[in-house]
Design a protein around this motif. Structure first.
Motif, short mmCIF file in Angstrom:
data_model
loop_
_atom_site.label_atom_id
_atom_site.label_comp_id
_atom_site.label_asym_id
_atom_site.label_seq_id
_atom_site.Cartn_x
_atom_site.Cartn_y
_atom_site.Cartn_z
N CYS A 83 -9.19 -9.82 3.58
CA CYS A 83 -8.85 -8.43 3.82
C CYS A 83 -10.06 -7.54 3.51
O CYS A 83 -10.39 -6.65 4.28
CB CYS A 83 -7.65 -8.06 2.97
SG CYS A 83 -7.09 -6.40 3.31
N LYS A 98 -11.83 -5.26 6.27
CA LYS A 98 -11.68 -3.80 6.20
C LYS A 98 -12.88 -3.09 5.61
O LYS A 98 -12.97 -1.88 5.65
CB LYS A 98 -10.45 -3.45 5.34
CG LYS A 98 -9.15 -4.02 5.87
CD LYS A 98 -8.66 -3.22 7.05
CE LYS A 98 -7.46 -3.93 7.65
NZ LYS A 98 -7.08 -3.40 8.95
N CYS A 142 -12.58 -0.93 0.07
CA CYS A 142 -11.34 -0.16 -0.01
C CYS A 142 -10.82 -0.14 -1.45
O CYS A 142 -11.14 -1.00 -2.25
CB CYS A 142 -10.29 -0.67 0.96
SG CYS A 142 -9.99 -2.42 0.87
N PRO A 143 -10.02 0.89 -1.77
CA PRO A 143 -9.48 1.03 -3.12
C PRO A 143 -8.36 0.02 -3.37
O PRO A 143 -7.77 -0.54 -2.43
CB PRO A 143 -8.92 2.45 -3.15
CG PRO A 143 -9.10 3.02 -1.80
CD PRO A 143 -9.65 2.00 -0.89
N SER A 162 -5.18 0.18 -4.54
CA SER A 162 -3.80 0.34 -4.09
C SER A 162 -3.69 0.06 -2.60
O SER A 162 -2.74 -0.57 -2.13
CB SER A 162 -3.34 1.77 -4.38
OG SER A 162 -4.26 2.66 -3.82
N TRP A 163 -4.68 0.52 -1.90
CA TRP A 163 -4.70 0.33 -0.45
C TRP A 163 -4.75 -1.15 -0.12
O TRP A 163 -4.06 -1.66 0.75
CB TRP A 163 -5.92 1.05 0.07
CG TRP A 163 -5.87 1.38 1.51
CD1 TRP A 163 -5.20 2.41 2.09
CD2 TRP A 163 -6.52 0.65 2.55
NE1 TRP A 163 -5.38 2.38 3.43
CE2 TRP A 163 -6.19 1.30 3.74
CE3 TRP A 163 -7.33 -0.47 2.59
CZ2 TRP A 163 -6.66 0.87 4.98
CZ3 TRP A 163 -7.79 -0.91 3.81
CH2 TRP A 163 -7.46 -0.24 4.99
N LEU A 164 -5.59 -1.84 -0.88
CA LEU A 164 -5.76 -3.28 -0.69
C LEU A 164 -4.45 -4.02 -0.93
O LEU A 164 -4.03 -4.85 -0.13
CB LEU A 164 -6.84 -3.78 -1.65
CG LEU A 164 -7.22 -5.25 -1.56
CD1 LEU A 164 -7.82 -5.58 -0.21
CD2 LEU A 164 -8.20 -5.61 -2.67
N ASN A 208 -1.50 -2.89 -0.76
CA ASN A 208 -0.60 -2.55 0.32
C ASN A 208 -0.89 -3.40 1.56
O ASN A 208 0.01 -3.97 2.18
CB ASN A 208 -0.79 -1.05 0.64
CG ASN A 208 0.39 -0.51 1.38
OD1 ASN A 208 1.41 -1.17 1.45
ND2 ASN A 208 0.23 0.67 1.93
N GLU A 209 -2.13 -3.49 1.86
CA GLU A 209 -2.57 -4.18 3.06
C GLU A 209 -2.21 -5.67 3.03
O GLU A 209 -1.73 -6.22 4.01
CB GLU A 209 -4.09 -4.01 3.19
CG GLU A 209 -4.67 -4.44 4.51
CD GLU A 209 -4.31 -3.48 5.63
OE1 GLU A 209 -4.47 -3.90 6.79
OE2 GLU A 209 -3.87 -2.33 5.38
N LEU A 264 0.57 -5.22 -7.14
CA LEU A 264 -0.66 -4.61 -7.62
C LEU A 264 -1.32 -5.47 -8.70
O LEU A 264 -2.52 -5.69 -8.70
CB LEU A 264 -0.34 -3.21 -8.17
CG LEU A 264 -1.53 -2.25 -8.21
CD1 LEU A 264 -2.08 -2.01 -6.83
CD2 LEU A 264 -1.10 -0.94 -8.86
N PHE A 314 -12.55 7.74 -5.77
CA PHE A 314 -11.82 6.48 -5.93
C PHE A 314 -12.80 5.35 -6.16
O PHE A 314 -13.91 5.37 -5.64
CB PHE A 314 -11.05 6.14 -4.65
CG PHE A 314 -9.88 7.01 -4.40
CD1 PHE A 314 -8.84 7.07 -5.32
CD2 PHE A 314 -9.80 7.77 -3.24
CE1 PHE A 314 -7.76 7.87 -5.08
CE2 PHE A 314 -8.70 8.58 -3.01
CZ PHE A 314 -7.68 8.64 -3.93
N GLU A 356 -13.92 1.91 -5.11
CA GLU A 356 -13.72 1.07 -3.94
C GLU A 356 -14.32 -0.32 -4.19
O GLU A 356 -15.37 -0.44 -4.81
CB GLU A 356 -14.41 1.69 -2.72
CG GLU A 356 -13.60 2.80 -2.12
CD GLU A 356 -14.18 3.26 -0.80
OE1 GLU A 356 -13.43 3.79 0.00
OE2 GLU A 356 -15.38 3.07 -0.57
#
Ligand code: SF4
Lengths: 313, 529
Positions: free
Chosen positions: B27, B31, B34-35, B37-39, B41-42, B47, B72, B74
């Motif tokens: 991922c 991508k 990325c931060p 939380s986003w990760l 989610n993805e 968490l 943030f 990342e």
């Protein structure tokens, strides 16, 4: 002068020839034997006959029958006009075009283009000229079906015949490869024996050198070539070895220094820098279908036969 | 980074850390930064789980983090270090050849833990060594010996401190310049009478400095300093090795020893990645030559002359003082090596006539087909085929030069040429693809024989426990019989297959290493000029 008596007859003979030619010039309608005799009585019959025969055989004069039935000598015209006498303008034109092209020859299409004649006409004229042995057709190495025309007595240029490496118009690929291998073996052997001498490193390297002349002698003695090769021909072969990456060349000043270029080209075998690279030690390196190979595809590493073979599965 | 390299990354992650790690790694690769939380989610994971894996990645120097513009944090996958995990055996072996067994184990431990405390790793290595020594009935060694090796490794920059990055400070990354000496400074270590590292009581005490560095105005605490392997330094060493090996093959072993000595001398003096090393004098070289090589003064001179005259132009004489000053042109060495590797591919893939044509192009740059035929002495038809094949597979390129603006083919020159950089890049791709293939194949092989391999493991475990409990031979024999002869041959075969694939991966990596280093240098060069 001690040499005088020897050279005298020659000088005289040449003198006679030039005088005959001058006479012919003066009489474009032809000269008879009588005229010559009258003009230069100091020469005897024998001398005259030799001179005339020489002129005839070298093609500078012609023996013709005049209208009155007498034999006359006429100057052979070095230009087209005289040669193609009795043929028409077009033939002269074509002859001239071919003559201009020199020993490189000219292609039939270009003749047509330059002469503005129809193909059938050109063909006919060419046949005519060929049968008179005024011109000849030579196959060119540049293109398989291309024929070029040039004057009959010319030696075709290297670019047409391709030099030593062509027979007819075929490039003698095998011949080149055989020579390439022989030269390589020679140099490799030389390097090996130099290595065995265990002398100091520079002497060792110098012992592994061979000049192009050495190579030429070696190849000539081997007798693998039907034709006589020149040192330059061998150098061309050695160049292919350099391009193969198996041999390196050094140029050094010739001992003694004088004469041609004052340089000798030396060649020696060199070992490769690396063993075969990692990529080529597994099948994927030389695989023809690697672009279409992926996990789950019709071709995939898990089902690949090359892999299987290589892994002995 | 390319798809094939990403693929290799993914396979390595899966093989070494399991599918969850693979998923997160993929991922991040796909991508970009990325931060957290986003990760989470993805990838659709908790968490905590993601955080745990990220920590693990960071510990192994596989993930970098940075504060983005909006504040943030990342996370970014470090592709190269991930790929370099397949180079581990090489690093370890290199440490062994340079500094012996203790260094080998040190590097191995540090590599497998990513970042470690000095005390921990020294103790662990001492224990491991002593265990082996005990088994072979030899006297044990003190932690002091291992500590010395640790110092040697740090002094020659093969290991380094981790730069401390704290998320709280304003600029979250503190990038220390890599020639900073403090990065390689080793704190002293308490070693007790038994030759053991004195343990610290607990972690909460670690804020009290246990040892102070005597030199330098910064106080250095041993605690909290984590060490890692300096992979770049190893790569420089590999690069030098490759050049030395090439000349050993071309000239001879002794010539390469002279070159090796030169590189060793200038190593400390030249900036890393300098295309040409700082010159060293003949006297220095001669004195530093290892005695085993057994070269006299005059022979050494001769070898230097030979090296200077060699067509690779790696060594050159730059001055006359001190019996002659010599420098090594690393970049030229890399060009020669890169060419050699590319040529090797051409040779194996297309044959020797093609190689000749390829080398004609390498030397003469731009050429028309007719010129190529004449120089390489290859018949027109064959040359055309060869050139077309190499063009289709992007080994050679064509430049069109048109006499007229309409680009009519009859009035256009077609010049063939080789763009070495382009070919090198293309081959790197091919190498990664081949590497992925090897990894996939190995995975498939082990999957297919999973049950058998598990069984073997179980049997081995039982035997080990039996040995500990002191069971007799007959019992052990009985357990061993559980694996039938047929199974045994199968197991051997699987092992052999895996070995072969392992080896192929390492060899592929050799090619990749040279090509990538070449590109790295070329880019640096073009940047400078
Ligand atoms: S795995 Fe087989 S098919 Fe795929 S690239 Fe390698 S050799 Fe080719």
């Amino acid at each position: 002068m001690a040499t005088a008596p020897k050279t005298e007859p020659d000088v005289e003979a040449v003198d006679l020839e030039t005088r005959i030619i001058a006479l012919c010039h003066a009489n474009p309608d032809g000269v008879t034997d009588v005229i010559i005799q009258d003009d230069m009585p100091q020469f005897d019959v024998k001398q005259r006959v030799t001179a005339i025969n020489r002129l005839l055989s070298t093609g500078r004069i012609d023996l013709l029958k005049s209208s009155s039935g007498k034999l006359v000598y006429k100057l052979k015209d070095p230009d087209a006009a005289g040669l193609v006498k009795g043929t028409d303008q077009q033939e002269k034109l074509v002859y001239q075009i071919i003559k201009d092209s020199g020993n490189k020859g000219i292609w039939i299409r270009d003749i047509r283009y330059k002469s503005n004649l129809l193909l059938t006409q050109v063909n006919k004229i060419l046949k005519n000229l060929e049968s008179k042995k005024l011109i000849k057709a030579v196959k060119s190495v540049a293109a398989a079906k291309k024929k070029v025309y040039m004057l009959y007595n010319l030696e075709p240029d290297r670019s047409v015949t391709g030099g030593a490496w062509y027979s007819d118009q075929d490039f003698e690929s095998e011949f080149v490869e055989v020579l390439n291998q022989q030269c390589f073996k020679f140099l490799e052997q030389k390097a090996l024996s130099a290595q065995e001498t265990k002398i100091d490193p520079i002497a060792q390297r110098n012992a592994s050198f061979a000049s192009s002349e050495d190579m030429w002698k070696f190849i000539s003695e081997l007798g693998i070539s039907k034709i006589q090769l020149s040192v330059e021909d061998i150098e061309t072969i050695l160049d292919t070895l350099i391009y193969d990456g198996k041999v390196e060349q050094s140029i050094v000043a010739k001992a003694g220094g004088i004469g041609d270029s004052g340089q000798v080209k030396l060649y020696r075998y060199v070992s490769p820098l690396i063993p075969p690279t990692g990529l080529m030690r597994m099948p994927c390196g030389s695989c023809p279908v690697s672009d279409k190979c992926y996990e789950g595809g019709a071709i995939s590493p898990t089902t690949c036969v090359y892999m299987k073979q290589w892994l002995d599965l | 980074m390319s798809n094939s390299a990403d693929k290799v990354c993914q396979l390595l992650l899966r093989e070494q850390f399991g599918v969850v790690a693979e998923k997160i790694g993929c991922c991040l690769l796909r991508k970009g930064p990325c931060p957290l939380s986003w990760l989470a989610n993805e990838v659709g994971l908790k968490l905590d789980k993601v955080r745990e894996i990220l920590c693990f990645f960071i510990q192994h120097n596989l993930v970098m983090y940075e504060k983005n513009k909006r504040g943030f944090l990342e996370y970014r996958m470090a592709v190269k270090p991930t790929l370099w995990r397949c180079r581990f055996p090489k690093y370890i072996y290199c440490a062994k050849t340079l500094y012996g067994d203790a260094a080998e184990l040190l590097v191995e431990e540090i590599l497998h833990h990513g970042q470690v405390l000095m005390n921990d790793v020294v103790q662990r290595v001492t224990d491991r060594l002593n265990e082996a020594l005990r088994e072979s009935g030899q006297p044990e060694i003190s932690a002091r010996v291992v500590y010395d090796k640790f110092c040697s490794l740090a002094r020659t920059h093969f290991i380094m401190r981790c730069t401390t990055i704290s998320a709280e400070t304003e600029n979250s990354t503190i990038q220390a310049p890599d020639n900073d000496h403090s990065l390689y400074e080793v704190p002293s270590m308490d070693i007790d009478g038994d030759g053991r590292v004195k343990r610290k009581r607990s972690l909460d005490e670690s804020d009290q400095p246990v040892k102070r560095q005597k030199t330098g105005d910064t106080t250095t605490k041993e605690d909290g300093i984590y060490w890692r392997v300096n992979l770049d330094r190893f790569h420089q060493h590999f690069r030098d090795q490759a050049i030395v090996a090439a000349l050993a093959s071309k000239i001879d072993k002794k010539a390469s020893e002279v070159l090796r000595t030169m590189l060793r001398l200038s190593e400390v003096k030249s900036a890393s990645y300098a295309p040409v090393t700082t010159p060293v004098s003949f006297t220095e070289i001669f004195q530093a030559l290892p005695k085993e090589v057994g070269l006299t003064r005059s022979v050494t001179e001769q070898y230097l002359a030979l090296l200077c005259e060699d067509s690779t132009e790696i060594v050159s004489k730059v001055g006359n003082s001190g019996g002659g000053m010599y420098s090594v042109n690393i970049y030229k060495g890399l060009i020669s090596l890169c060419k050699a590797h590319v040529e090797s591919v051409v040779q194996e893939r297309f044959g020797s006539k093609s190689l000749r044509i390829f080398r004609v192009l390498l030397q003469r740059k731009h050429l028309e087909q007719k010129q190529i035929e004449d120089l390489a002495m290859v018949p027109a038809k064959e040359a055309k085929e060869i050139l077309y094949r190499m063009f289709a597979q992007r080994f050679v390129s064509i430049t069109e030069i048109s006499k007229t603006p309409d680009h009519a083919p009859s009035r256009t020159f077609y010049l063939f040429t080789v763009n070495l950089q382009q070919v090198a890049r293309m081959l790197i791709q091919k190498c990664y693809q081949a590497m992925a293939n090897a990894l996939i194949k190995r995975e498939a092989e082990t999957m297919e024989h999973r049950r058998l391999l598990d069984k073997q493991e179980r049997v081995n475990a039982i035997i080990a426990t039996l040995e500990q409990t002191g069971a007799d031979e007959a019992q052990k024999e009985e357990v061993k019989q559980m694996i039938t002869p047929a199974e045994k041959t199968k197991l051997n075969q699987v092992k052999e297959t895996c070995n072969k694939l392992d080896q192929a991966e390492l060899q592929l990596d050799d090619t990749i290493f040279i090509l990538e280093t070449f590109i790295f240098y070329t880019e640096r060069e073009t940047c400078v000029s």
